[in-house]
Design an enzyme around this catalytic site. Sequence first.
Site, PDB file in Angstrom:
ATOM      1  N   CYS A  98       5.047 -18.196 -12.852  1.00 31.32           N
ATOM      2  CA  CYS A  98       4.821 -17.171 -13.871  1.00 31.32           C
ATOM      3  C   CYS A  98       3.466 -16.527 -13.613  1.00 31.32           C
ATOM      4  O   CYS A  98       2.493 -17.236 -13.350  1.00 31.32           O
ATOM      5  CB  CYS A  98       4.847 -17.829 -15.253  1.00 31.32           C
ATOM      6  SG  CYS A  98       4.607 -16.660 -16.604  1.00 31.32           S
ATOM      7  N   GLU A 141      12.235 -14.345 -18.711  1.00 33.26           N
ATOM      8  CA  GLU A 141      11.580 -13.193 -19.340  1.00 33.26           C
ATOM      9  C   GLU A 141      11.918 -13.078 -20.828  1.00 33.26           C
ATOM     10  O   GLU A 141      11.057 -12.741 -21.637  1.00 33.26           O
ATOM     11  CB  GLU A 141      11.941 -11.894 -18.612  1.00 33.26           C
ATOM     12  CG  GLU A 141      11.549 -11.848 -17.131  1.00 33.26           C
ATOM     13  CD  GLU A 141      10.098 -12.196 -16.856  1.00 33.26           C
ATOM     14  OE1 GLU A 141       9.240 -11.982 -17.740  1.00 33.26           O
ATOM     15  OE2 GLU A 141       9.806 -12.703 -15.756  1.00 33.26           O
TER      16      GLU A 141
HETATM   17 NI    NI Z   1       6.593 -15.559 -16.745  1.00 33.63          NI
END
Ligand code: NI
Length: 175
Positions: A98, A141
């Site tokens: 991420c 997401e």
């Molecule tokens: Ni992420």
Amino acid sequence: MAIREIIILPDKQLRLVSRPIETVTPEIRKLADDMFETMYDAPGIGLAGIQIAQPLRIVTMDLAKRDEEGELTPRPRVFINPEILSASEELSVYEEGCLSIPEYYEAVERPARVRVRFTDLDGKVQEEDAEGLFATCIQHEIDHLNGVLFVDHLSKLKRDRVMKKFTKAAKLAAR
Ligand code: NI
């Protein structure tokens, strides 16, 4: 277009629940442009609005495909107000990362296939079946839009360890 600053763990904004987008205005299109520029610069394959401190339900993604010649064809996509309609019982495991948790990767188990509803940049509502990396990425997401991070899917031991590491790094940087 402009590259925006990506907020990183343990920034509390990452825990916000993002607001739905009612209409696709020129401002939203501009936000999507900035998100793409920020995402490509990072570089990453997916970005949620909140990662550039915009608590709106918008996601940019590019799962570019390599052809036989090794040429990379970009496939920029925008998902506005995305939601999971159904998920397979079958699970799959991907090594996730991420942009808000830099240089940390860990295997996460999620449904292998999901059906997604979203609004596109033209304001049209669409439904699509996702599998493979697409399924993992859109779930990752959508989690962001709900204030959830991929480390929340790990064991408490692993999560505590990564939270501690990033909290310590942020304290050192603030000195
Ligand atoms: Ni992420």
